[in-house]
Design a protein around this motif. Structure first.
Motif, PDB file in Angstrom:
ATOM      1  N   GLN A  47      99.932  19.316 104.027  1.00  0.00           N
ATOM      2  CA  GLN A  47      98.935  19.248 102.956  1.00  0.00           C
ATOM      3  C   GLN A  47      97.905  20.371 103.041  1.00  0.00           C
ATOM      4  N   ASP A  94     101.406  11.151 102.050  1.00  0.00           N
ATOM      5  CA  ASP A  94     100.297  11.725 102.824  1.00  0.00           C
ATOM      6  C   ASP A  94     100.287  11.116 104.217  1.00  0.00           C
ATOM      7  N   GLU A 117      94.271   3.118  97.046  1.00  0.00           N
ATOM      8  CA  GLU A 117      95.305   4.152  97.030  1.00  0.00           C
ATOM      9  C   GLU A 117      94.788   5.475  96.465  1.00  0.00           C
ATOM     10  N   TYR A 148      98.432  19.358  96.338  1.00  0.00           N
ATOM     11  CA  TYR A 148      99.129  19.041  95.087  1.00  0.00           C
ATOM     12  C   TYR A 148      98.688  19.983  93.973  1.00  0.00           C
ATOM     13  N   MET A 202      95.541  16.086 100.368  1.00  0.00           N
ATOM     14  CA  MET A 202      96.713  15.826  99.532  1.00  0.00           C
ATOM     15  C   MET A 202      96.451  16.273  98.101  1.00  0.00           C
ATOM     16  N   TYR A 203      95.256  16.011  97.607  1.00  0.00           N
ATOM     17  CA  TYR A 203      94.910  16.404  96.245  1.00  0.00           C
ATOM     18  C   TYR A 203      94.831  17.920  96.115  1.00  0.00           C
ATOM     19  N   TYR A 209      93.299   9.429  98.207  1.00  0.00           N
ATOM     20  CA  TYR A 209      93.875  10.770  98.356  1.00  0.00           C
ATOM     21  C   TYR A 209      93.086  11.819  97.564  1.00  0.00           C
ATOM     22  N   ARG A 210      92.349  11.402  96.550  1.00  0.00           N
ATOM     23  CA  ARG A 210      91.587  12.346  95.740  1.00  0.00           C
ATOM     24  C   ARG A 210      90.479  13.033  96.546  1.00  0.00           C
TER      25      ARG A 210
END
Length: 249
Positions: A239, A154, A30, A42, A38-39, A33-34
């Motif tokens: 994103q 995401d 999970e 964010y 998405m990261y 995303y980093r």
């Protein structure tokens, strides 16, 4: 506030959504995303929304730092909390490059379609509506506006149609530069996946990844002629993050 501490400088460290910094996607899928947008979206949203809280509570915010580490001799894009992997910059680092291009005084942003701050604080960004909002600065012949299209999920979503109106620009020629982070721009992770996600990267592949990790323009800078207001319209993918700079006299 009448608190005797209201003028003390506030420095926020580890300002990120993280839990386990050393939990990569090999053990925690999970956390993938980093690696991607998405990261980065964010980070654009959360760092900018912090200024809304500063305005609300009238605090003296002096600085904010990211909760980022350096992990040596790790797998490529294993999604630890770092801004680069094996020397290759990830999309999130390009958000900080965008912030580095924003200077001078913060400007007022009016956005009737934004998600209100209280809603984000209570519910984050869920449901059908994405957080499409902006942060703007400007003074002395320079203005910049950052726009993001963030959502907690995401998944594939429609582009956001953005119409940015920058008011009270002196009439004359203006140089407009549009930077972008999305799946096709400023994104070494997507480039790496298109290579087949190699763990043994060749010299040519490394050079291509290094180029893909830099902050990229959406298109070449453009000269426009404006009379008080500048209107810029564009589609912003889910994103995605855009930074538009305006230079004028």
């Amino acid at each position: 506030s009448t608190s005797p501490f209201r003028h003390l400088p506030v420095i926020i460290t580890e300002f990120d959504p993280e839990g386990c910094a050393a939990c990569g996607m090999t053990t925690n899928p999970e956390n993938a995303y980093r690696n991607g947008t998405m990261y980065s979206s964010y980070t654009a949203s959360s760092f900018a929304r912090l200024f809304d809280l500063v305005d609300r509570y009238n605090v003296n915010l002096e600085g904010v730092t990211s909760w980022s580490f350096e992990f040596e001799n790790q797998r490529w894009f294993d999604a630890f909390t770092y801004l680069a992997t094996n020397g290759i910059d990830k999309p999130v680092l390009n958000v900080f490059r965008m912030y580095g291009l924003m200077r001078d005084n913060r400007l007022k942003v009016e956005n009737e379609n934004q998600i209100p701050l209280d809603s984000i604080l209570k519910k984050s960004v869920k449901g059908s509506m994405s957080d499409v909002h902006a942060l703007a600065v400007g003074e002395n012949g320079y203005a910049a506006i950052m726009v993001w299209n963030y959502h907690d999920a995401d998944v594939e979503r429609s582009n956001a149609d953005v119409r940015a109106v920058i008011r009270n620009i002196p009439p004359g020629r203006i140089l407009v530069t549009h930077y972008r982070i999305d799946k096709q721009h400023s994104n070494s992770y997507e480039t790496w996946k298109k290579m087949g996600s190699p763990q043994n990267v060749s010299g040519d592949q490394y050079n291509a990844l290094e180029r893909a990790g830099q902050l990229e323009m959406l298109h070449s800078p453009q000269w426009i002629v404006a009379n008080r207001d500048v209107v810029i319209e564009f589609a912003l993918p889910a994103q995605g993050v855009s930074l538009i700079t305006l230079e004028y006299r």
